[in-house]
Scaffold this motif. Structure first.
Motif, PDB file in Angstrom:
ATOM      1  N   TYR A   1       0.821  -0.754   0.119  1.00 45.12           N
ATOM      2  CA  TYR A   1      -0.053   0.118  -0.191  1.00 45.12           C
ATOM      3  C   TYR A   1       0.762   1.130  -0.130  1.00 45.12           C
ATOM      4  O   TYR A   1       1.734   1.876   1.004  1.00 45.12           O
ATOM      5  CB  TYR A   1      -1.118  -0.177   1.390  1.00 45.12           C
ATOM      6  CG  TYR A   1      -1.849  -0.663   0.731  1.00 45.12           C
ATOM      7  CD1 TYR A   1      -3.399  -0.733   0.369  1.00 45.12           C
ATOM      8  CD2 TYR A   1      -1.719  -2.436   1.726  1.00 45.12           C
ATOM      9  CE1 TYR A   1      -4.512  -1.765   0.256  1.00 45.12           C
ATOM     10  CE2 TYR A   1      -3.113  -3.291   1.198  1.00 45.12           C
ATOM     11  CZ  TYR A   1      -4.066  -3.422   1.014  1.00 45.12           C
ATOM     12  OH  TYR A   1      -4.607  -3.969   0.804  1.00 45.12           O
ATOM     13  N   ASP A   2       0.424   1.994  -0.851  1.00 38.06           N
ATOM     14  CA  ASP A   2       1.515   3.249  -0.846  1.00 38.06           C
ATOM     15  C   ASP A   2       1.023   4.075   0.831  1.00 38.06           C
ATOM     16  O   ASP A   2       1.211   3.948   1.837  1.00 38.06           O
ATOM     17  CB  ASP A   2       0.109   4.903  -1.703  1.00 38.06           C
ATOM     18  CG  ASP A   2       0.459   3.962  -3.477  1.00 38.06           C
ATOM     19  OD1 ASP A   2       1.665   3.810  -3.637  1.00 38.06           O
ATOM     20  OD2 ASP A   2      -0.593   4.603  -3.410  1.00 38.06           O
ATOM     21  N   SER A   3       2.637   4.059   1.005  1.00 39.07           N
ATOM     22  CA  SER A   3       2.938   5.493   2.227  1.00 39.07           C
ATOM     23  C   SER A   3       2.167   6.804   2.307  1.00 39.07           C
ATOM     24  O   SER A   3       2.325   7.051   3.430  1.00 39.07           O
ATOM     25  CB  SER A   3       4.431   5.578   1.729  1.00 39.07           C
ATOM     26  OG  SER A   3       4.739   6.122   0.812  1.00 39.07           O
ATOM     27  N   SER A   4       1.589   7.388   0.870  1.00 36.14           N
ATOM     28  CA  SER A   4       1.120   8.422   0.753  1.00 36.14           C
ATOM     29  C   SER A   4      -0.434   8.321   1.591  1.00 36.14           C
ATOM     30  O   SER A   4      -1.138   8.414   0.916  1.00 36.14           O
ATOM     31  CB  SER A   4       1.300   9.263  -0.289  1.00 36.14           C
ATOM     32  OG  SER A   4       1.040   8.530  -0.715  1.00 36.14           O
ATOM     33  N   ILE A   5      -0.505   8.114   2.493  1.00 36.61           N
ATOM     34  CA  ILE A   5      -1.656   7.725   3.298  1.00 36.61           C
ATOM     35  C   ILE A   5      -2.850   9.442   3.145  1.00 36.61           C
ATOM     36  O   ILE A   5      -2.018  10.030   3.879  1.00 36.61           O
ATOM     37  CB  ILE A   5      -1.505   7.467   4.615  1.00 36.61           C
ATOM     38  CG1 ILE A   5      -0.854   5.890   4.457  1.00 36.61           C
ATOM     39  CG2 ILE A   5      -2.985   6.590   4.982  1.00 36.61           C
ATOM     40  CD1 ILE A   5      -0.692   5.028   5.560  1.00 36.61           C
TER      41      ILE A   5
END
Length: 141
Positions: free
Chosen positions: A117-121
């Motif tokens: 999952y992307d780290s830019s949450i």
């Protein structure tokens, strides 16, 4: 009682968000959908959405829900069906954190290049006021 209302509000918010996302994706194509809900007692642990095309059902989306000890949703993970791979492929994950009268929702999309999952949450924080009305405090991108 108040915890139960908060959890119902969060579940309703998650359902509304998912409905808006599904509606906007299907607005140009009037496909009918069929759902199958998997329950453990009174808790929905999974939901599979099928497309109904010409009387045939095709896998479309699958949601997996997890709960805490107070039966509040703590995560919702969505997967899309990949017919070429014949497998469910991760799509997004929404985590829910509860603290006092606040509820924090975090949303991350699946990155197929990194297989994570992307780290830019994206995060949104909600607060329940004294009338049990949900108020948005902050949202980040």
């Amino acid at each position: 009682m108040k915890t139960n209302l908060i959890s119902k509000a969060v579940v309703m918010l998650a359902v509304v968000m998912a409905s808006v996302m599904n509606f906007s994706a299907s607005a140009s194509n009037p496909t009918q959908y069929v759902k199958n809900e998997e329950m453990t007692g009174e808790l929905m642990t999974a939901k599979t959405i099928f497309k109904n095309e010409d009387g045939r059902l095709y896998r479309h989306l699958r949601y997996i829900y997890t709960y805490d000890t107070e039966n509040r949703v703590t995560s919702k993970e969505a997967s899309k069906w990949d017919s070429s791979k014949e497998a469910w492929v991760p799509y997004f994950k929404m985590d829910v954190f509860y603290a006092n009268n606040e509820v924090e929702l975090s949303y991350a999309r699946w990155n197929s290049k990194s297989n994570a999952y992307d780290s830019s949450i994206k995060k949104t924080i909600y607060e329940m006021n004294d009338d049990n009305v949900t108020l948005m405090l902050a949202s980040t991108k």
